[in-house]
Design a protein around this motif. Structure first.
Motif, PDB file in Angstrom:
ATOM      1  N   GLN A 367       0.832  -1.201   0.000  1.00 61.83           N
ATOM      2  CA  GLN A 367       0.000   0.000   0.000  1.00 61.83           C
ATOM      3  C   GLN A 367       0.870   1.256   0.000  1.00 61.83           C
ATOM      4  N   LEU A 368       2.103   1.144   0.517  1.00 61.96           N
ATOM      5  CA  LEU A 368       3.001   2.294   0.567  1.00 61.96           C
ATOM      6  C   LEU A 368       3.649   2.600  -0.777  1.00 61.96           C
ATOM      7  N   PHE A 369       3.727   1.616  -1.662  1.00 62.40           N
ATOM      8  CA  PHE A 369       4.464   1.792  -2.913  1.00 62.40           C
ATOM      9  C   PHE A 369       4.019   3.018  -3.712  1.00 62.40           C
ATOM     10  N   PRO A 370       2.720   3.159  -4.013  1.00 60.27           N
ATOM     11  CA  PRO A 370       2.331   4.338  -4.806  1.00 60.27           C
ATOM     12  C   PRO A 370       2.575   5.654  -4.080  1.00 60.27           C
ATOM     13  N   PHE A 372       5.101   6.430  -2.336  1.00 62.97           N
ATOM     14  CA  PHE A 372       6.509   6.777  -2.518  1.00 62.97           C
ATOM     15  C   PHE A 372       6.955   6.647  -3.977  1.00 62.97           C
ATOM     16  N   GLN A 373       5.987   6.451  -4.876  1.00 57.24           N
ATOM     17  CA  GLN A 373       6.273   6.301  -6.305  1.00 57.24           C
ATOM     18  C   GLN A 373       7.280   5.179  -6.563  1.00 57.24           C
ATOM     19  N   ILE A 374       7.084   4.083  -5.846  1.00 61.80           N
ATOM     20  CA  ILE A 374       7.909   2.894  -6.029  1.00 61.80           C
ATOM     21  C   ILE A 374       7.139   1.919  -6.927  1.00 61.80           C
ATOM     22  N   PRO A 375       7.731   1.425  -7.986  1.00 64.21           N
ATOM     23  CA  PRO A 375       7.006   0.503  -8.875  1.00 64.21           C
ATOM     24  C   PRO A 375       6.706  -0.815  -8.173  1.00 64.21           C
ATOM     25  N   ASP A 395      16.850  -2.275  -2.612  1.00 66.52           N
ATOM     26  CA  ASP A 395      18.144  -1.961  -1.986  1.00 66.52           C
ATOM     27  C   ASP A 395      18.052  -0.734  -1.086  1.00 66.52           C
ATOM     28  N   ASP A 396      17.089  -0.749  -0.181  1.00 64.61           N
ATOM     29  CA  ASP A 396      16.914   0.288   0.848  1.00 64.61           C
ATOM     30  C   ASP A 396      16.400   1.618   0.311  1.00 64.61           C
ATOM     31  N   ALA A 397      15.755   1.579  -0.867  1.00 68.29           N
ATOM     32  CA  ALA A 397      14.999   2.774  -1.265  1.00 68.29           C
ATOM     33  C   ALA A 397      13.889   3.007  -0.246  1.00 68.29           C
ATOM     34  N   LEU A 398      13.426   1.912   0.343  1.00 69.15           N
ATOM     35  CA  LEU A 398      12.456   1.959   1.442  1.00 69.15           C
ATOM     36  C   LEU A 398      12.813   0.862   2.432  1.00 69.15           C
ATOM     37  N   PRO A 419      18.714   4.362   4.650  1.00 70.80           N
ATOM     38  CA  PRO A 419      17.751   4.190   3.563  1.00 70.80           C
ATOM     39  C   PRO A 419      17.234   5.539   3.071  1.00 70.80           C
ATOM     40  N   SER A 420      16.644   5.540   1.885  1.00 72.49           N
ATOM     41  CA  SER A 420      16.028   6.770   1.372  1.00 72.49           C
ATOM     42  C   SER A 420      14.775   7.120   2.171  1.00 72.49           C
ATOM     43  N   ARG A 421      14.028   6.064   2.566  1.00 75.09           N
ATOM     44  CA  ARG A 421      12.807   6.271   3.341  1.00 75.09           C
ATOM     45  C   ARG A 421      12.728   5.186   4.404  1.00 75.09           C
ATOM     46  N   ALA A 422      12.148   5.528   5.555  1.00 72.51           N
ATOM     47  CA  ALA A 422      11.964   4.557   6.635  1.00 72.51           C
ATOM     48  C   ALA A 422      10.548   4.690   7.172  1.00 72.51           C
TER      49      ALA A 422
END
Length: 454
Positions: A367-370, A372-375, A395-398, A419-422
């Motif tokens: 549910q978090l992917f969109p 954070f614009q993560i595919p 690889d720790d983008a999240l 990471p980029s986001r936590a």
């Protein structure tokens, strides 16, 4: 059902995007009007008539053997300036090299074109026979005189096979393969629905699970025309997932990296049907299993081919046949917003954790992917940090942990990975102090990290 999907399709398409819609004879007129309204008549490319069935319906007054395939562009202007982007691969047929041209095999194309153009009207003399040629009435030479002289100098003008005919222009096979060929509106030499049915039946051990699926060969040709090697292919009436099968097959053949998104409502299998007897509750279950089986078959064929290579031949890359299955659902979290007059004191403890009881940590993660614009194709690795499950995305983008009673040691270990986001759950913290410490630890150890509590 069609209208909102087509509007969404238009909005999702990139500037170089193409829409192809297959439709039967009885619905074509209404659909064409709808597409013109949504995409604009100026973005209509054409209608490919596919000879989809060779059999004849003897009870019909006229047996329908074709299917309409309407092609629309997101932007006609984009393709007008880049026509080579909308081409089929040239088959390389009819090329030879009778004069041993070092540029390789070629074929002679007409040097005359329709339409009268004043700067393309001039005499051409055959150097062997002395015969003088002029364009026919209402026609012109393909190029102006200056360009013609350049082509002569470059050895690209020939006068028939024996040198006794009119002017023609050499087109080399290497150029043809690079440019591709223009598609026409009548596709008769591709596979039919019978081929599609036979293939699905073969994949499922002789059981006919799906009626009249499109053949892989037809959809491969559509993909060759409408996509490039890095395209994302969306099929929002995916059925038995032939499109996914075609994407995987074409990637192997031309080294592409196309990705597919298949969308299908979970339409229930008819009671007593072969699909129901085989345990497939709905169309989606058939599509998923078809992708698995087709992918495994394609990968096995590539590996078998690579094992039989001759000296000097390059092995083919084994394709990525993995895919994820996602289902549309409501939010993972209960709505716990209340006004003071709508809640009793003894009800507060029941609102402390707003996660729905039937949801998993993976549900929250996706549910978090969109947000954070993560595919959705991003890699996910499940880590064990101090006994807690922590998910590392791309690889720790999240980096996310949804367990309860998460200690400062876990938070510190997460921050040390920078990471980029936590993300942590609100219910992960023992108290308000722990929440404040979460933010402070990241500010100290990984100040660039974007933190979020859900």
């Amino acid at each position: 059902m069609m209208y909102p999907r087509l509007v969404l399709a238009r909005d999702l398409l990139s500037e170089d995007g193409v829409l192809c819609v297959s439709i039967s004879d009885s619905e074509a007129c209404n659909l064409k009007a709808m597409l013109d309204f949504i995409f604009g008549e100026s973005n209509y490319c054409g209608d490919i008539l596919w000879n989809s069935t060779k059999s004849v319906t003897n009870t019909a007054l006229i047996s329908v053997s074709h299917t309409y395939n309407f092609i629309y562009f997101k932007s006609m202007n984009w393709f007008v300036g880049r026509r080579e982007a909308f081409r089929l691969p040239d088959k390389g047929e009819g090329f030879s090299n009778p004069d041993n041209d070092p540029r390789g095999p070629w074929k002679a194309d007409p040097f005359q074109v329709g339409g009268w153009r004043p700067n393309q009207q001039y005499e051409i003399v055959n150097p062997k026979t002395g015969a003088v040629y002029r364009p026919n009435a209402g026609c012109s030479w393909k190029n102006d005189y200056k360009r013609y002289l350049e082509l002569v100098e470059d050895g690209r003008i020939v006068f028939g096979k024996t040198g006794d005919g009119g002017p023609q222009r050499k087109r080399f096979m290497s150029e043809a393969m690079e440019r591709g060929s223009v598609a026409n509106t009548w596709w008769d030499g591709v596979e039919t629905t019978t081929n599609g049915t036979q293939l699905v039946k073969k994949l499922f051990d002789g059981v006919a699970l799906f009626p009249n699926p499109k053949p892989v060969g037809f959809l491969k040709k559509i993909l060759q025309l409408c996509s490039h090697r890095e395209s994302v292919i969306l099929d929002f009436f995916s059925g038995s997932a032939t499109t996914a099968h075609a994407v995987m097959q074409l990637n192997v053949e031309d080294g592409g990296n196309r990705k597919f998104i298949m969308v299908q409502l979970p339409e229930a299998s008819k009671e007593g049907s072969e699909a129901a007897k085989a345990g497939y509750k709905n169309i989606c279950e058939i599509g998923k299993e078809r992708i698995r089986r087709a992918g495994a078959k394609i990968a096995a064929e590539v590996e078998e081919s690579n094992a039989q290579l001759k000296l000097g031949e390059e092995p083919k890359k084994v394709p990525d046949i993995g895919f994820r299955v996602l289902k549309i659902d409501s939010s993972n979290f209960e709505d716990v917003k209340r006004t003071p007059d709508a809640i009793q004191q003894d009800q507060l403890s029941g609102l402390a954790d707003n996660l729905k009881t039937d949801r998993t940590p993976e549900d929250i993660l996706f549910q978090l992917f969109p947000q954070f614009q993560i595919p959705y194709t991003a890699s996910v690795e499940k880590l064990d940090i101090c006994g807690k499950a922590v998910y590392s995305v791309d690889d720790d983008a999240l980096l996310a942990c949804f367990d309860q009673e998460v200690s400062e040691d876990v938070i510190r270990a997460m921050a040390e990975r920078e990471p980029s986001r936590a993300v942590l759950r609100d219910a992960s913290f023992v108290g308000d102090d722990a929440l404040a410490n979460f933010e402070e630890i990241f500010k100290t150890l990984s100040p660039e990290t974007e933190t979020k509590v859900v």
